[in-house]
Design a protein around this motif. Structure first.
Motif, PDB file in Angstrom:
ATOM      1  N   GLY A   1       0.796  -1.220   0.000  1.00  0.00           N
ATOM      2  CA  GLY A   1       0.000   0.000   0.000  1.00  0.00           C
ATOM      3  C   GLY A   1       0.826   1.267   0.000  1.00  0.00           C
ATOM      4  O   GLY A   1       0.294   2.364  -0.220  1.00  0.00           O
ATOM      5  N   GLU A   2       2.124   1.154   0.247  1.00  0.00           N
ATOM      6  CA  GLU A   2       3.002   2.329   0.250  1.00  0.00           C
ATOM      7  C   GLU A   2       3.513   2.598  -1.162  1.00  0.00           C
ATOM      8  O   GLU A   2       3.530   1.711  -2.013  1.00  0.00           O
ATOM      9  N   PRO A   3       3.934   3.843  -1.454  1.00  0.00           N
ATOM     10  CA  PRO A   3       4.503   4.140  -2.776  1.00  0.00           C
ATOM     11  C   PRO A   3       5.710   3.250  -3.069  1.00  0.00           C
ATOM     12  O   PRO A   3       6.631   3.149  -2.257  1.00  0.00           O
ATOM     13  N   HIS A   4       5.697   2.588  -4.207  1.00  0.00           N
ATOM     14  CA  HIS A   4       6.782   1.694  -4.595  1.00  0.00           C
ATOM     15  C   HIS A   4       6.695   1.452  -6.095  1.00  0.00           C
ATOM     16  O   HIS A   4       5.707   1.814  -6.734  1.00  0.00           O
ATOM     17  N   LEU A   5       7.718   0.827  -6.653  1.00  0.00           N
ATOM     18  CA  LEU A   5       7.704   0.470  -8.065  1.00  0.00           C
ATOM     19  C   LEU A   5       7.750  -1.038  -8.241  1.00  0.00           C
ATOM     20  O   LEU A   5       8.356  -1.756  -7.435  1.00  0.00           O
ATOM     21  N   GLU A   6       7.096  -1.531  -9.295  1.00  0.00           N
ATOM     22  CA  GLU A   6       7.118  -2.930  -9.690  1.00  0.00           C
ATOM     23  C   GLU A   6       7.449  -3.004 -11.178  1.00  0.00           C
ATOM     24  O   GLU A   6       7.361  -2.013 -11.908  1.00  0.00           O
ATOM     25  N   LEU A   7       7.800  -4.193 -11.637  1.00  0.00           N
ATOM     26  CA  LEU A   7       8.150  -4.353 -13.046  1.00  0.00           C
ATOM     27  C   LEU A   7       6.980  -3.992 -13.956  1.00  0.00           C
ATOM     28  O   LEU A   7       7.175  -3.473 -15.063  1.00  0.00           O
ATOM     29  N   GLU A   8       5.772  -4.233 -13.492  1.00  0.00           N
ATOM     30  CA  GLU A   8       4.581  -3.918 -14.292  1.00  0.00           C
ATOM     31  C   GLU A   8       4.484  -2.432 -14.608  1.00  0.00           C
ATOM     32  O   GLU A   8       3.882  -2.039 -15.620  1.00  0.00           O
ATOM     33  N   ASP A   9       5.065  -1.588 -13.767  1.00  0.00           N
ATOM     34  CA  ASP A   9       5.047  -0.148 -14.021  1.00  0.00           C
ATOM     35  C   ASP A   9       5.795   0.211 -15.302  1.00  0.00           C
ATOM     36  O   ASP A   9       5.565   1.296 -15.865  1.00  0.00           O
ATOM     37  N   PHE A  10       6.673  -0.664 -15.765  1.00  0.00           N
ATOM     38  CA  PHE A  10       7.470  -0.410 -16.966  1.00  0.00           C
ATOM     39  C   PHE A  10       6.893  -1.149 -18.179  1.00  0.00           C
ATOM     40  O   PHE A  10       7.596  -1.411 -19.145  1.00  0.00           O
ATOM     41  N   ARG A  11       5.594  -1.460 -18.119  1.00  0.00           N
ATOM     42  CA  ARG A  11       4.953  -2.262 -19.163  1.00  0.00           C
ATOM     43  C   ARG A  11       5.168  -1.690 -20.561  1.00  0.00           C
ATOM     44  O   ARG A  11       5.611  -2.394 -21.469  1.00  0.00           O
TER      45      ARG A  11
END
Length: 358
Positions: free
Chosen positions: A199-209
């Protein structure tokens, strides 16, 4: 002053990491702790959950004295390459007189014994591992199975043990002490903590889709370090059918390759990391992320510590500058996505001051 060195990702930092730091300091008797930490991308082939500066600040506040960044080309490579780069970085600092790492088994002598044997293992052993990988095993399980078949010891190494073996393979000439810290299973793992903190601000690989799909269809994936012809073919085929990175990876995954390797291929494409000759690799500069008052005393002992980028880049040769620009690109890709997702601009890498203990 002496330091005990630790290679880490801290993705994110948790109580188990604190335990290893505390035990490393206690067992080594060192004056301080030096961390070689992955930057904004990690070895499992993903963006770090939180930025390198947020993770480094936490580690500083919890007792680390000097934190330097592991170059990106090692951060997003195989366990062998990651261990090589990390141990090379630690050994390049003369004040690091001991090295510590966590182990599932807690038996450093067993890990060192396997590392010594691994150096002598023949092609038959490697082919057994490759055969097991093609059957769908993860690398740690394939290595353990092949080792047991060869030596029948009854010992099954965990994932941290496998990394420990790779570390020891690169510490044959290290004159200092090595400490294996038994893992404390009372604490949440990094993966459990990531799930808890989604729930906290973070990045995942999907953000670079979008960048991933465009890169594959442009042909950029062909130059990535760990890509084979078969991996390339499958990515290019399914990139025309899938709409998410998760769906794409699921389709491309097959028994002969791990999910982590497929993710690393995508990240290597994003960052422009191509194949390199490990035998010729060195560590000629170290980007300092943060330092305590104690750690400041070490900064004058190595010429190529980068503490103020705008000033210190003059120290680098053209070839070193090219490698550093790869690290800068990795940071920029991460920070740009963070800005676009959250509207928050991180300080420019050229003028950002060193983190200090709060």
């Amino acid at each position: 002053m002496s330091a005990v060195g630790i290679l880490c990702e801290y993705n994110p930092f948790h109580r188990g990491h604190q335990y290893v730091m505390d035990q490393a300091r206690k067992k080594s008797g060192a004056d301080g702790i030096v961390l070689v930490m992955s930057g904004d991308w990690v070895q499992r082939g993903e963006p770090a959950f939180f930025s390198k500066y947020e993770r480094a600040q936490t580690a500083l506040d919890q007792g680390a004295d000097l934190i330097v960044e592991l170059p990106a080309r090692f951060c997003v490579s195989s366990a062998k390459d990651y261990a090589y780069g990390g141990m090379l970085a630690l050994q390049s600092m003369p004040f690091v007189t001991s090295i510590a790492f966590g182990l599932e088994c807690g038996d450093l002598s067993k890990i060192q014994e396997i590392a010594a044997k691994k150096e002598r293992l023949d092609l038959e052993f490697d082919s057994t591992i490759q055969h097991l990988l093609k059957q769908g095993m993860t690398y740690p399980k394939a290595f353990a199975t092949a080792y047991e078949k060869r030596y029948a010891t009854g010992f099954v190494p965990g994932s941290n043990d496998i990394l420990g073996i790779e570390y020891c393979c690169n510490l044959k000439d290290f004159p200092g002490e090595i400490f294996g810290i038994p893992r404390n299973n009372e604490f949440l793992s990094a993966s459990e903590l990531r799930q808890k903190r989604r729930g906290e601000p973070h990045l995942e690989l999907e953000d670079f889709r979008d960048e991933i799909f465009w890169g594959i269809l442009r042909g950029d994936l062909a130059g990535a370090k760990d890509v084979t012809a078969e991996i390339l073919r499958r990515f290019q085929f399914f990139a025309r059918k899938e709409t998410t990175v998760t769906g794409l990876l699921t389709q491309v995954k097959h028994k002969g390759v791990s999910m982590a390797r497929l993710k690393r291929c995508l990240v290597q494409m994003l960052l422009g990391i191509q194949d390199f000759d490990l035998e010729k690799e060195g560590i000629s500069y170290l980007r300092v992320l943060g330092v305590s008052d104690r750690g400041k005393e070490w900064l004058g002992t190595k010429e190529l510590f980068l503490t103020r980028i705008a000033r210190d880049l003059e120290k680098l040769s053209p070839e070193e500058r090219k490698l550093w620009e790869q690290d800068l690109s990795a940071t920029n890709v991460y920070q740009t996505k963070w800005r676009l997702k959250y509207g928050e601009t991180m300080p420019d890498e050229f003028v950002r001051p060193l983190l200090t203990r709060e």
